[in-house]
Design an enzyme around this catalytic site. Structure first.
Site, mmCIF file in Angstrom:
data_model
loop_
_atom_site.group_PDB
_atom_site.id
_atom_site.type_symbol
_atom_site.label_atom_id
_atom_site.label_comp_id
_atom_site.label_asym_id
_atom_site.label_seq_id
_atom_site.Cartn_x
_atom_site.Cartn_y
_atom_site.Cartn_z
ATOM 1 C CG ASP A 12 -2.045 -0.982 1.117
ATOM 2 O OD1 ASP A 12 -2.369 -1.385 -0.017
ATOM 3 O OD2 ASP A 12 -2.563 -1.395 2.173
ATOM 4 C CE LYS A 15 3.637 -2.499 -4.251
ATOM 5 N NZ LYS A 15 3.066 -2.221 -2.938
ATOM 6 C CG ASN A 37 -2.009 -11.914 -2.076
ATOM 7 O OD1 ASN A 37 -1.676 -11.739 -3.243
ATOM 8 N ND2 ASN A 37 -1.183 -12.374 -1.183
ATOM 9 N N GLY A 39 -2.856 -5.625 -5.002
ATOM 10 C CA GLY A 39 -3.524 -4.864 -6.050
ATOM 11 C C GLY A 39 -2.957 -3.473 -6.141
ATOM 12 C CG HIS A 40 -0.404 -2.237 -8.384
ATOM 13 N ND1 HIS A 40 0.315 -2.159 -7.233
ATOM 14 C CD2 HIS A 40 0.221 -3.129 -9.177
ATOM 15 C CE1 HIS A 40 1.338 -2.979 -7.327
ATOM 16 N NE2 HIS A 40 1.302 -3.581 -8.488
ATOM 17 C CD GLN A 223 1.897 -9.594 -1.626
ATOM 18 O OE1 GLN A 223 2.785 -10.168 -2.224
ATOM 19 N NE2 GLN A 223 0.913 -10.235 -1.046
HETATM 20 P P1 GDP Z 1 0.076 -0.458 -3.596
HETATM 21 O O1 GDP Z 1 -0.373 -1.583 -2.734
HETATM 22 O O2 GDP Z 1 1.411 0.044 -3.188
HETATM 23 O O3 GDP Z 1 0.035 -0.757 -5.055
HETATM 24 O O4 GDP Z 1 -0.918 0.716 -3.262
HETATM 25 P P2 GDP Z 1 -1.992 1.344 -4.199
HETATM 26 O O5 GDP Z 1 -1.381 1.632 -5.518
HETATM 27 O O6 GDP Z 1 -3.212 0.524 -4.144
HETATM 28 O O7 GDP Z 1 -2.200 2.759 -3.504
HETATM 29 C C1 GDP Z 1 -2.901 2.970 -2.307
HETATM 30 C C2 GDP Z 1 -3.745 4.235 -2.416
HETATM 31 O O8 GDP Z 1 -2.956 5.415 -2.342
HETATM 32 C C3 GDP Z 1 -4.539 4.378 -3.703
HETATM 33 O O9 GDP Z 1 -5.847 4.777 -3.381
HETATM 34 C C4 GDP Z 1 -3.787 5.464 -4.472
HETATM 35 O O10 GDP Z 1 -4.599 6.164 -5.382
HETATM 36 C C5 GDP Z 1 -3.325 6.345 -3.351
HETATM 37 N N1 GDP Z 1 -2.169 7.206 -3.627
HETATM 38 C C6 GDP Z 1 -1.055 6.908 -4.381
HETATM 39 N N2 GDP Z 1 -0.159 7.922 -4.319
HETATM 40 C C7 GDP Z 1 -0.703 8.883 -3.517
HETATM 41 C C8 GDP Z 1 -0.244 10.165 -3.059
HETATM 42 O O11 GDP Z 1 0.847 10.634 -3.350
HETATM 43 N N3 GDP Z 1 -1.080 10.849 -2.203
HETATM 44 C C9 GDP Z 1 -2.287 10.351 -1.799
HETATM 45 N N4 GDP Z 1 -3.009 11.086 -0.965
HETATM 46 N N5 GDP Z 1 -2.739 9.163 -2.234
HETATM 47 C C10 GDP Z 1 -1.964 8.428 -3.059
#
Ligand code: GDP
Length: 411
Positions: A12, A15, A37, A39-40, A223
């Site tokens: 989270d 990425k 499990n 997701g992006h 992850q």
């Molecule tokens: P992953 O598990 O690392 O792939 O995380 P995700 O890509 O699912 O991202 C988690 C959440 O953070 C998503 O709702 C994104 O849109 C949000 N997000 C990503 N970058 C930023 C940022 O710089 N600021 C904020 N506030 N939200 C972000």
């Protein structure tokens, strides 16, 4: 040119957005571990896309998207995701699935849930999607691979052994739940084979061709490093290796082919009840573990209203300062964190696009993190949208230079 992108913390980190930014320049994006499990989330032109198995590079019309051998895939979930992507007008013609990728079989989610229930208070908090049991069967050499879907007779024979002799007895005799019907499983998986057949390939020659053609290859991590089966907070980890090493075995790329490992870190670590802080010890550990030479720092905007901001720079265990997280998490419980306190900036960073426009305190925070981690911060993300990005070295050149610096000296 091969870039590995890893999550530096517990997942989270955001990425998805960074992968999306880097995918623009990539000819091939490979997902190399985990299952549905992970997701992006990618926000593109106001539309939100959630990907669980398909690499988010699919949003770019010329990028080849590979589901690598290190992934465990649930064919039903993948087909649903393929349909969803197509229904939004995006072609999936460039999707390739490794025939070596292991499959989630119907007994995996059932056993995942039953095993978790048996653990009682010590449960791991798995997603019940069968990921752990599928990896366990891969290691036991009783796993089903994507390539098996294309050979119904082989599938039938293997089901006769694995389902009849191993899984059904466990379901019935150990857990007292109804067995699975082999013919129904065979019919279901043969149908998946018909639908997924055109996408299932031996990816080795495809990846080798991309390497020899000097294509831009991005290995997208799912992850995070602290969930690594070996180097994470065992047993509260995932069943694969989300660190840089796992990216290589999960895709069939050699270590010498890698030009850059980039780490994505959230600007904070969430700890219920203690407010935000960045665990610099974990960050430093991730940088060292993965050989991270470039950092994308995300969600800086989340810290806009916090003042002061604390960074954990070490743990004290039995009177001794530890510079890395310990291998035994029960020791972690008795550690005392050492904090460094920095002033907050109390203003919105969401609209900032250039490093020189960042509030001084934010700049100081970024510089200090970079120093503590031992790697440069090239990208700062200040919101979920593509353009809410600050390229710290001016344009994308910083990153390109770093890639060149790590090019092998031999041809
Ligand atoms: P992953 O598990 O690392 O792939 O995380 P995700 O890509 O699912 O991202 C988690 C959440 O953070 C998503 O709702 C994104 O849109 C949000 N997000 C990503 N970058 C930023 C940022 O710089 N600021 C904020 N506030 N939200 C972000």
């Amino acid at each position: 040119m091969v870039t590995i992108l890893v999550g530096g913390q517990w997942g989270d980190e955001g990425k998805g957005k960074i992968i999306d930014l880097l995918s623009e320049k990539a000819d091939m994006v490979i997902r190399s571990q985990g299952g549905n499990n992970a997701g992006h989330t990618v926000v593109n032109a106001g539309q939100e896309f959630r990907f669980h198995l398909i690499p988010s590079g699919i949003l770019y019309p010329t990028t080849t998207c590979v589901i690598g051998n290190g992934v465990v895939l649930d064919p039903r979930v993948l087909l649903e995701e393929m349909q969803q992507v197509q229904s939004r007008g995006i072609s999936i013609d460039r999707l390739v699935i490794s025939d070596r990728a292991h499959l989630i079989m119907p007994w995996h989610p059932i056993l995942d849930k039953l095993e978790e229930e048996q653990r009682g208070d010590d449960r791991l908090g798995t997603t019940w999607r069968g990921i752990g049991p599928a990896y366990a069967d891969k290691v036991r050499r009783i796993g089903f691979r994507a390539g098996d879907l294309l050979k119904p007779r082989f599938l039938e024979k293997k089901l006769g052994f694995v389902l009849n002799k191993i899984k059904n007895p466990i379901l019935q005799e150990l857990y007292h739940v109804p067995p699975l019907e082999p013919q129904a499983v065979l019919d279901e998986y043969t149908a998946y084979g018909e639908q997924l057949g055109p996408f299932i390939k031996d990816i080795f020659p495809i990846v080798q061709q991309a390497l020899t053609g000097n294509e831009q290859i991005l290995l997208e991590g799912a992850q995070g490093s602290m969930l690594d089966l070996d180097f994470g907070t065992y047993p509260y980890v995932t069943s694969s290796s989300p660190s840089a090493g796992g990216a290589l075995t999960g895709s069939g790329i050699s270590p010498t082919a890698v030009d850059l490992t980039m780490g994505v870190f959230k600007a904070y670590t969430t700890r219920v009840g203690y407010g935000p802080m960045l665990d610099g010890v974990v960050a430093r550990y991730s940088v060292a573990l993965n050989g991270i030479r470039s950092i994308a720092l995300t969600k800086l905007d989340v810290l806009d209203e916090f003042d002061p901001i604390r960074i954990c720079t070490g743990y004290i265990s039995k009177g001794e300062l530890q510079s890395y997280p310990m291998s035994n998490i029960s020791h972690l419980k008795h550690c005392e964190p050492v904090y460094e306190t920095l002033p907050g900036w109390r203003s919105s960073t969401a609209g900032i696009r250039r490093p020189e426009d960042l509030p001084k305190a934010a700049r100081r925070y970024i510089d200090r993190l970079s120093e503590l981690c031992g790697a440069p911060i090239d990208i700062v993300s200040v919101g979920a949208a593509r353009d809410q990005t600050i390229w710290m070295q001016g344009g994308q050149t910083g990153l390109a230079v770093r890639q060149r610096e790590h090019e092998p000296s031999h041809p």
